[in-house]
Design a protein around this motif. Sequence first.
Motif, PDB file in Angstrom:
ATOM      1  N   ASP A   1       0.834  -1.206   0.000  1.00  0.00           N
ATOM      2  CA  ASP A   1       0.000   0.000   0.000  1.00  0.00           C
ATOM      3  C   ASP A   1       0.868   1.256   0.000  1.00  0.00           C
ATOM      4  O   ASP A   1       0.586   2.229  -0.717  1.00  0.00           O
ATOM      5  CB  ASP A   1      -0.930   0.007   1.217  1.00  0.00           C
ATOM      6  N   ASP A   2       1.931   1.241   0.807  1.00  0.00           N
ATOM      7  CA  ASP A   2       2.826   2.399   0.856  1.00  0.00           C
ATOM      8  C   ASP A   2       3.483   2.650  -0.500  1.00  0.00           C
ATOM      9  O   ASP A   2       3.713   3.805  -0.897  1.00  0.00           O
ATOM     10  CB  ASP A   2       3.912   2.179   1.915  1.00  0.00           C
ATOM     11  N   ILE A   3       3.778   1.577  -1.230  1.00  0.00           N
ATOM     12  CA  ILE A   3       4.431   1.719  -2.539  1.00  0.00           C
ATOM     13  C   ILE A   3       3.474   2.345  -3.549  1.00  0.00           C
ATOM     14  O   ILE A   3       3.828   3.292  -4.261  1.00  0.00           O
ATOM     15  CB  ILE A   3       4.937   0.345  -3.025  1.00  0.00           C
ATOM     16  N   ILE A   4       2.261   1.822  -3.638  1.00  0.00           N
ATOM     17  CA  ILE A   4       1.292   2.373  -4.591  1.00  0.00           C
ATOM     18  C   ILE A   4       0.871   3.777  -4.163  1.00  0.00           C
ATOM     19  O   ILE A   4       0.565   4.633  -5.005  1.00  0.00           O
ATOM     20  CB  ILE A   4       0.069   1.443  -4.743  1.00  0.00           C
ATOM     21  N   ASN A   5       0.856   4.049  -2.858  1.00  0.00           N
ATOM     22  CA  ASN A   5       0.510   5.391  -2.378  1.00  0.00           C
ATOM     23  C   ASN A   5       1.471   6.448  -2.917  1.00  0.00           C
ATOM     24  O   ASN A   5       1.086   7.601  -3.143  1.00  0.00           O
ATOM     25  CB  ASN A   5       0.525   5.430  -0.844  1.00  0.00           C
ATOM     26  N   LYS A   6       2.728   6.068  -3.103  1.00  0.00           N
ATOM     27  CA  LYS A   6       3.745   7.008  -3.572  1.00  0.00           C
ATOM     28  C   LYS A   6       3.802   7.099  -5.090  1.00  0.00           C
ATOM     29  O   LYS A   6       4.709   7.740  -5.640  1.00  0.00           O
ATOM     30  CB  LYS A   6       5.103   6.620  -3.001  1.00  0.00           C
ATOM     31  N   GLY A   7       2.900   6.417  -5.793  1.00  0.00           N
ATOM     32  CA  GLY A   7       2.819   6.547  -7.234  1.00  0.00           C
ATOM     33  C   GLY A   7       3.640   5.552  -8.023  1.00  0.00           C
ATOM     34  O   GLY A   7       3.713   5.655  -9.252  1.00  0.00           O
ATOM     35  N   TYR A   8       4.277   4.582  -7.361  1.00  0.00           N
ATOM     36  CA  TYR A   8       5.030   3.566  -8.087  1.00  0.00           C
ATOM     37  C   TYR A   8       4.069   2.574  -8.736  1.00  0.00           C
ATOM     38  O   TYR A   8       2.985   2.306  -8.208  1.00  0.00           O
ATOM     39  CB  TYR A   8       5.972   2.811  -7.145  1.00  0.00           C
ATOM     40  N   ASN A   9       4.506   2.009  -9.861  1.00  0.00           N
ATOM     41  CA  ASN A   9       3.683   0.981 -10.492  1.00  0.00           C
ATOM     42  C   ASN A   9       4.470  -0.290 -10.811  1.00  0.00           C
ATOM     43  O   ASN A   9       3.927  -1.224 -11.385  1.00  0.00           O
ATOM     44  CB  ASN A   9       3.025   1.513 -11.776  1.00  0.00           C
ATOM     45  N   GLN A  10       5.756  -0.325 -10.441  1.00  0.00           N
ATOM     46  CA  GLN A  10       6.572  -1.521 -10.630  1.00  0.00           C
ATOM     47  C   GLN A  10       7.423  -1.771  -9.390  1.00  0.00           C
ATOM     48  O   GLN A  10       7.875  -0.824  -8.738  1.00  0.00           O
ATOM     49  CB  GLN A  10       7.478  -1.398 -11.860  1.00  0.00           C
ATOM     50  N   VAL A  11       7.643  -3.057  -9.102  1.00  0.00           N
ATOM     51  CA  VAL A  11       8.469  -3.468  -7.971  1.00  0.00           C
ATOM     52  C   VAL A  11       9.473  -4.499  -8.462  1.00  0.00           C
ATOM     53  O   VAL A  11       9.096  -5.465  -9.132  1.00  0.00           O
ATOM     54  CB  VAL A  11       7.617  -4.069  -6.834  1.00  0.00           C
ATOM     55  N   TYR A  12      10.754  -4.286  -8.138  1.00  0.00           N
ATOM     56  CA  TYR A  12      11.794  -5.264  -8.447  1.00  0.00           C
ATOM     57  C   TYR A  12      12.090  -6.034  -7.159  1.00  0.00           C
ATOM     58  O   TYR A  12      12.853  -5.591  -6.311  1.00  0.00           O
ATOM     59  CB  TYR A  12      13.061  -4.576  -8.958  1.00  0.00           C
ATOM     60  N   LEU A  13      11.459  -7.172  -7.034  1.00  0.00           N
ATOM     61  CA  LEU A  13      11.534  -7.954  -5.803  1.00  0.00           C
ATOM     62  C   LEU A  13      12.781  -8.836  -5.822  1.00  0.00           C
ATOM     63  O   LEU A  13      12.960  -9.658  -6.724  1.00  0.00           O
ATOM     64  CB  LEU A  13      10.278  -8.810  -5.652  1.00  0.00           C
ATOM     65  N   GLU A  14      13.637  -8.690  -4.839  1.00  0.00           N
ATOM     66  CA  GLU A  14      14.871  -9.466  -4.772  1.00  0.00           C
ATOM     67  C   GLU A  14      14.551 -10.892  -4.329  1.00  0.00           C
ATOM     68  O   GLU A  14      14.161 -11.128  -3.186  1.00  0.00           O
ATOM     69  CB  GLU A  14      15.855  -8.804  -3.808  1.00  0.00           C
ATOM     70  N   VAL A  15      14.745 -11.837  -5.234  1.00  0.00           N
ATOM     71  CA  VAL A  15      14.403 -13.227  -4.941  1.00  0.00           C
ATOM     72  C   VAL A  15      15.635 -14.119  -4.850  1.00  0.00           C
ATOM     73  O   VAL A  15      15.536 -15.247  -4.342  1.00  0.00           O
ATOM     74  CB  VAL A  15      13.423 -13.792  -5.998  1.00  0.00           C
ATOM     75  N   PHE A  16      16.801 -13.641  -5.325  1.00  0.00           N
ATOM     76  CA  PHE A  16      18.031 -14.416  -5.222  1.00  0.00           C
ATOM     77  C   PHE A  16      19.194 -13.463  -5.073  1.00  0.00           C
ATOM     78  O   PHE A  16      19.559 -12.753  -6.002  1.00  0.00           O
ATOM     79  CB  PHE A  16      18.218 -15.300  -6.468  1.00  0.00           C
ATOM     80  N   TYR A  17      19.787 -13.422  -3.883  1.00  0.00           N
ATOM     81  CA  TYR A  17      20.877 -12.507  -3.588  1.00  0.00           C
ATOM     82  C   TYR A  17      21.653 -13.050  -2.394  1.00  0.00           C
ATOM     83  O   TYR A  17      21.107 -13.760  -1.536  1.00  0.00           O
ATOM     84  CB  TYR A  17      20.330 -11.109  -3.264  1.00  0.00           C
ATOM     85  N   ASP A  18      22.935 -12.745  -2.332  1.00  0.00           N
ATOM     86  CA  ASP A  18      23.785 -13.125  -1.195  1.00  0.00           C
ATOM     87  C   ASP A  18      23.644 -14.598  -0.826  1.00  0.00           C
ATOM     88  O   ASP A  18      23.661 -14.965   0.360  1.00  0.00           O
ATOM     89  CB  ASP A  18      23.473 -12.250   0.026  1.00  0.00           C
ATOM     90  N   GLY A  19      23.471 -15.454  -1.822  1.00  0.00           N
ATOM     91  CA  GLY A  19      23.425 -16.881  -1.559  1.00  0.00           C
ATOM     92  C   GLY A  19      22.187 -17.362  -0.835  1.00  0.00           C
ATOM     93  O   GLY A  19      22.244 -18.372  -0.114  1.00  0.00           O
ATOM     94  N   GLN A  20      21.050 -16.707  -1.007  1.00  0.00           N
ATOM     95  CA  GLN A  20      19.797 -17.146  -0.413  1.00  0.00           C
ATOM     96  C   GLN A  20      18.652 -16.815  -1.363  1.00  0.00           C
ATOM     97  O   GLN A  20      18.765 -15.929  -2.204  1.00  0.00           O
ATOM     98  CB  GLN A  20      19.573 -16.507   0.954  1.00  0.00           C
ATOM     99  N   VAL A  21      17.547 -17.548  -1.206  1.00  0.00           N
ATOM    100  CA  VAL A  21      16.428 -17.420  -2.139  1.00  0.00           C
ATOM    101  C   VAL A  21      15.145 -17.121  -1.376  1.00  0.00           C
ATOM    102  O   VAL A  21      14.954 -17.566  -0.245  1.00  0.00           O
ATOM    103  CB  VAL A  21      16.248 -18.710  -2.976  1.00  0.00           C
ATOM    104  N   LEU A  22      14.266 -16.366  -2.016  1.00  0.00           N
ATOM    105  CA  LEU A  22      12.975 -16.012  -1.422  1.00  0.00           C
ATOM    106  C   LEU A  22      11.951 -17.088  -1.787  1.00  0.00           C
ATOM    107  O   LEU A  22      10.973 -16.837  -2.492  1.00  0.00           O
ATOM    108  CB  LEU A  22      12.524 -14.635  -1.898  1.00  0.00           C
TER     109      LEU A  22
END
Length: 371
Positions: free
Chosen positions: A115-136
């Motif tokens: 909600d906070d993201i869309i409230n600020k007018g963003y319409n895309q999210v780059y969700l980190e799913v693989f970084y530093d040797g761990q996965v979401l």
Amino acid sequence: MAKSPIALNWLHRLLSLYKPMLGAILLSLLATSPGRSQTIAFCRLSPEAIASKESLRQSALSGDSNAQQQYNQILIQHAQAVYRCRQQSRPQNQALWLRLYSCDAQPGAIEKLLDDIINKGYNQVYLEVFYDGQVLLPAANNPTPWPSVMRSPGLEQVDLLAQTIEKGRQRGLQVYAWMFMLNFGYTYTLLPNRAGVLAVNGSGETTVTANLDGTASNDFGESYINQGFVDPYNPTARQDFNTLLNAVLSRRPSGVLFDYVRYPRGLGPQSVASRVKDLWIYGDASLSALLQRANNDRGRELLQRYVSQGFVTENDVNQINQKYPEPTEPTPAEPQEPEPQEPQPQEKPPLWHDETAPPRSQWHSQPGKYL
């Protein structure tokens, strides 16, 4: 010809008479313009709209079913408002990177964050799913060799990736999966059966054992502590990454963004690869792939000497020509028929879907960036 004082006086009177009417007409047009009534500068939602939605979210979180219905409806309205505003603004896409933690699995946390993201007018999210040797991925459903981000007891079944994609789409957000590529992470280098998968330089060092100060950072502020780079031609590395990618794609993100499609940059004088042996091409798979690029035995021998010595001389060329007086041509590869493609399931439109909006297939305005 100059206007007379009388004419100017009448002109001012006419303007003063119609000024309130023109102002009212303009305000009316702005109020009825689609998406403008709830958004302000930079496509942000108005404070009143944000406060109303947050109140409904908290009431719904407490178990109020009526508030839940109103909250779902206002999500659709806000998604449409930001979408229409973005279509009339520049840039049309505005994104941010998002990294989630175990604490984001608390009830209502993801909803509040998105909600906070869309409230600020963003319409895309780059969700980190693989970084530093761990996965979401949920710990209970993680087919990869990397540990899950969700390692806290009681969260083994929580799938924050799937939840964020679903709840983001409900709010009009395009959620992209952002993944490391050649940097498999330090945890991967500790696996006993993955030692031969790592990238190797001409001194027989990996990116972990090379003379890289693990406590320092490079010019971009990135540390080497959690890094571990692999040989991109190694079949085990390819299979591990393919398993991860398929697991991510099964959650149906809007697309995939790949990072670390490179090797690490050294520090100080090591930041420039001045010798051939500084290159990370000496793993068995990479070296084999390089030599196979030669068109004949002469070229293969020349490449072999170049990577072994770091240079070639006229004497090397003469010796190779004497060894292979008649260069052999490579056997042409047999043409392969393309594998049949399985039909992809039709993606359901999000809850906020606007019938007047262009199809989702036209949203990817940057060819080559997305999968």
